[in-house]
Design a protein around this motif. Sequence first.
Motif, PDB file in Angstrom:
ATOM      1  N   LYS A  33       0.544  -1.333   0.009  1.00 21.56           N
ATOM      2  CA  LYS A  33       0.066   0.234   0.088  1.00 21.56           C
ATOM      3  C   LYS A  33       0.860   1.228  -0.018  1.00 21.56           C
ATOM      4  N   THR A  34       1.969   1.192   0.259  1.00 20.92           N
ATOM      5  CA  THR A  34       2.968   2.296   0.696  1.00 20.92           C
ATOM      6  C   THR A  34       4.184   2.206  -0.658  1.00 20.92           C
ATOM      7  N   ALA A  35       4.468   1.195  -0.977  1.00 27.32           N
ATOM      8  CA  ALA A  35       5.595   0.789  -1.934  1.00 27.32           C
ATOM      9  C   ALA A  35       5.031   0.267  -3.128  1.00 27.32           C
ATOM     10  N   ASP A  36       5.931   0.347  -4.342  1.00 26.10           N
ATOM     11  CA  ASP A  36       5.632  -0.519  -5.505  1.00 26.10           C
ATOM     12  C   ASP A  36       6.446  -1.887  -5.320  1.00 26.10           C
ATOM     13  N   TYR A  37       5.842  -2.797  -5.162  1.00 28.02           N
ATOM     14  CA  TYR A  37       6.660  -4.168  -4.770  1.00 28.02           C
ATOM     15  C   TYR A  37       7.370  -4.412  -5.941  1.00 28.02           C
ATOM     16  N   VAL A  38       6.932  -3.942  -7.182  1.00 30.06           N
ATOM     17  CA  VAL A  38       8.046  -4.389  -8.363  1.00 30.06           C
ATOM     18  C   VAL A  38       9.335  -3.619  -8.153  1.00 30.06           C
ATOM     19  N   MET A  94      -1.918 -15.268  -5.457  1.00 31.62           N
ATOM     20  CA  MET A  94      -3.132 -15.324  -5.011  1.00 31.62           C
ATOM     21  C   MET A  94      -4.176 -14.330  -5.428  1.00 31.62           C
ATOM     22  N   VAL A  95      -3.664 -13.468  -6.179  1.00 32.50           N
ATOM     23  CA  VAL A  95      -4.344 -12.193  -6.605  1.00 32.50           C
ATOM     24  C   VAL A  95      -4.763 -12.372  -8.083  1.00 32.50           C
ATOM     25  N   GLY A  96      -3.707 -12.631  -8.897  1.00 34.03           N
ATOM     26  CA  GLY A  96      -4.390 -12.518 -10.140  1.00 34.03           C
ATOM     27  C   GLY A  96      -4.476 -11.158 -10.780  1.00 34.03           C
ATOM     28  N   GLY A  97      -5.425 -11.046 -11.888  1.00 37.46           N
ATOM     29  CA  GLY A  97      -5.696  -9.747 -12.312  1.00 37.46           C
ATOM     30  C   GLY A  97      -4.581  -8.974 -12.777  1.00 37.46           C
ATOM     31  N   ASP A  98      -4.510  -7.725 -12.465  1.00 39.33           N
ATOM     32  CA  ASP A  98      -3.446  -6.628 -12.907  1.00 39.33           C
ATOM     33  C   ASP A  98      -2.049  -7.176 -12.175  1.00 39.33           C
ATOM     34  N   TYR A  99      -2.296  -8.045 -11.039  1.00 35.59           N
ATOM     35  CA  TYR A  99      -0.946  -8.484 -10.592  1.00 35.59           C
ATOM     36  C   TYR A  99      -0.034  -9.086 -11.312  1.00 35.59           C
ATOM     37  N   VAL A 100      -0.636  -9.904 -12.323  1.00 37.53           N
ATOM     38  CA  VAL A 100       0.194 -11.001 -13.073  1.00 37.53           C
ATOM     39  C   VAL A 100       1.300 -10.288 -14.004  1.00 37.53           C
ATOM     40  N   PRO A 101       0.974  -9.157 -14.794  1.00 37.13           N
ATOM     41  CA  PRO A 101       2.099  -8.512 -15.423  1.00 37.13           C
ATOM     42  C   PRO A 101       3.021  -7.890 -14.693  1.00 37.13           C
ATOM     43  N   ARG A 102       2.694  -7.439 -13.563  1.00 35.50           N
ATOM     44  CA  ARG A 102       3.526  -6.755 -12.301  1.00 35.50           C
ATOM     45  C   ARG A 102       4.530  -7.936 -11.774  1.00 35.50           C
ATOM     46  N   ALA A 156       7.266  -9.126 -13.964  1.00 29.91           N
ATOM     47  CA  ALA A 156       8.323  -7.976 -14.011  1.00 29.91           C
ATOM     48  C   ALA A 156       9.468  -8.272 -12.824  1.00 29.91           C
ATOM     49  N   CYS A 157       8.651  -8.852 -11.794  1.00 29.61           N
ATOM     50  CA  CYS A 157       9.563  -9.358 -10.558  1.00 29.61           C
ATOM     51  C   CYS A 157      10.347 -10.535 -10.902  1.00 29.61           C
ATOM     52  N   LEU A 158      10.255 -11.137 -11.936  1.00 25.58           N
ATOM     53  CA  LEU A 158      10.817 -12.612 -12.154  1.00 25.58           C
ATOM     54  C   LEU A 158      12.215 -12.379 -12.964  1.00 25.58           C
ATOM     55  N   GLY A 159      13.240 -13.047 -12.603  1.00 23.15           N
ATOM     56  CA  GLY A 159      14.485 -13.246 -13.524  1.00 23.15           C
ATOM     57  C   GLY A 159      14.064 -13.990 -14.613  1.00 23.15           C
ATOM     58  N   ASP A 160      15.122 -14.265 -15.375  1.00 23.33           N
ATOM     59  CA  ASP A 160      15.296 -15.220 -16.667  1.00 23.33           C
ATOM     60  C   ASP A 160      14.978 -16.512 -15.945  1.00 23.33           C
ATOM     61  N   ASP A 161      14.152 -17.069 -16.839  1.00 22.53           N
ATOM     62  CA  ASP A 161      13.770 -18.590 -16.658  1.00 22.53           C
ATOM     63  C   ASP A 161      12.709 -18.667 -15.502  1.00 22.53           C
ATOM     64  N   GLY A 162      12.246 -17.479 -14.810  1.00 23.98           N
ATOM     65  CA  GLY A 162      11.322 -17.590 -13.923  1.00 23.98           C
ATOM     66  C   GLY A 162       9.937 -18.078 -14.045  1.00 23.98           C
ATOM     67  N   ARG A 163       9.412 -18.646 -12.550  1.00 23.78           N
ATOM     68  CA  ARG A 163       8.074 -19.386 -12.787  1.00 23.78           C
ATOM     69  C   ARG A 163       7.160 -18.611 -12.090  1.00 23.78           C
TER      70      ARG A 163
END
Length: 333
Positions: free
Chosen positions: A199-204, A222-230, A233-240
Motif C-alpha cells: 500500500k505504500t511501496a511499489d513491490y515491483v 493468489m491475486v491474479g488480475g493486474d498483478y500478473v504482469p507486475r 516483471a519481478c521474475l528473473g530469466d527462466d522464472g516461474r
Amino acid sequence: MAGLPRTMRAIDPAEPGGPEVLKIVERPVPEPAAGEYLIRVAAAGVNRPEVLQRQGAYPPPPGVTSILGLELAGTVVAAGEGADASRVGTSVCALVAGGGYADFCAAPSGQCLPVPDALTPTEAGALPETLFTVWHNLFERAYACPGDAVLVHGGTSGIGTMAITLGRLFDLTVIVTCGSDAKCARALEIGAARAINYKTADYVEEVKRITAGAGVAAVLDMVGGDYVPRNLACLGDDGRHVTIAVLGGAKATIALPDLMRRRLTLTGSTLRARDVVFKSLLREEIERVAWPYAGEGRLKPVIDRTFRLEQAADAHRRMEAGDHVGKIVLTLD
C-alpha cells in the motif's frame, strides 16, 4: 459402527449467504468407504475456499459432502475396507475435499499424516491444506530450490506463513507482500527475508532493489488480475509464475514477447478437485521430505485464533475482516 453415535454436529448451510448461515445442524455420522478412515475431529482449519463455498462461489466437487471444511485433525475411530486397521486409535491430520466442520469426518487414508507429539491437535488441524498447497505449487510446480529467492503475496495469510515456514526450512529467500507495516513486521518475525507494504511501496521496484536487479526465481500468486504482469516483471530469466487463486481478478493481459525473451513459465493449479491418487502421492512426498520437521517441532502453522465449532460464523468474520495472521481454527474436543 459399534460404540459410535449415529448423528453428529456439523456446519452444513442449506443455502449460500453471509457468516450467519453457519449454524450447527445434525447430520448422520459418515460411513468410511473403501480406503478411508473415519476420524473423530478435534480441530479443523478455516480456509478462504470455505468462505467462497459459503458464499456460493466455490461448490464442492461432484459426490463430495456439502459440509464445510478442507482439513482436520483427530483420532481414527474406524477403518474402511482396505485401510490399515492398525491406525484405529491413533492421531492423524488429513486433507479432505469437504466435511471437516463436523464431529466426524471420513478421509482417504492416503491423505492422512500421523500427528507427532510435537504438534497439538489445533496445530495439526491447521496444517494440511496450506502445507499440501504450498508444497505442490512452490516446490513441485515452481521448482523452488535451495538458494532461490521467491515472492509470495499475502505474507501473513495461512498460505503466506506456510511459505515462509517452508522457505526457512528449505533455504529459500522468501520476500512477501503485506497490507500494513504491522503485518510486514509480523512476517519478518515469522521468518520472511523481506516484507513489502504494497500500500505504500511499489513491490515491483522493491523486488528489483532487494535482488539487485536479478529478480526472483518464482512468484506464488493468489491475486491474479493486474498483478500478473507486475509479477512477471519481478521474475528473473527462466522464472516461474504460479497462480493458486484469483482474488483480484480472473483475467490478465501480458506481453508475450517478454515471456519468450526471458523464457518465463506461467502455471497454476487447484487442489480440491484432484483425485485421491494424486493427493496420496503428494502426501507421500511431503511425509518423506517435510514431515520429519514436524516431528522436530520446526514445521507447524502460525495460529491466529481458535473458535469453537458453534462459533464458525465468528471464525469466518475474522477471516473476511483480513486482520488475521496465520491460521484460524475451529476446535471440537
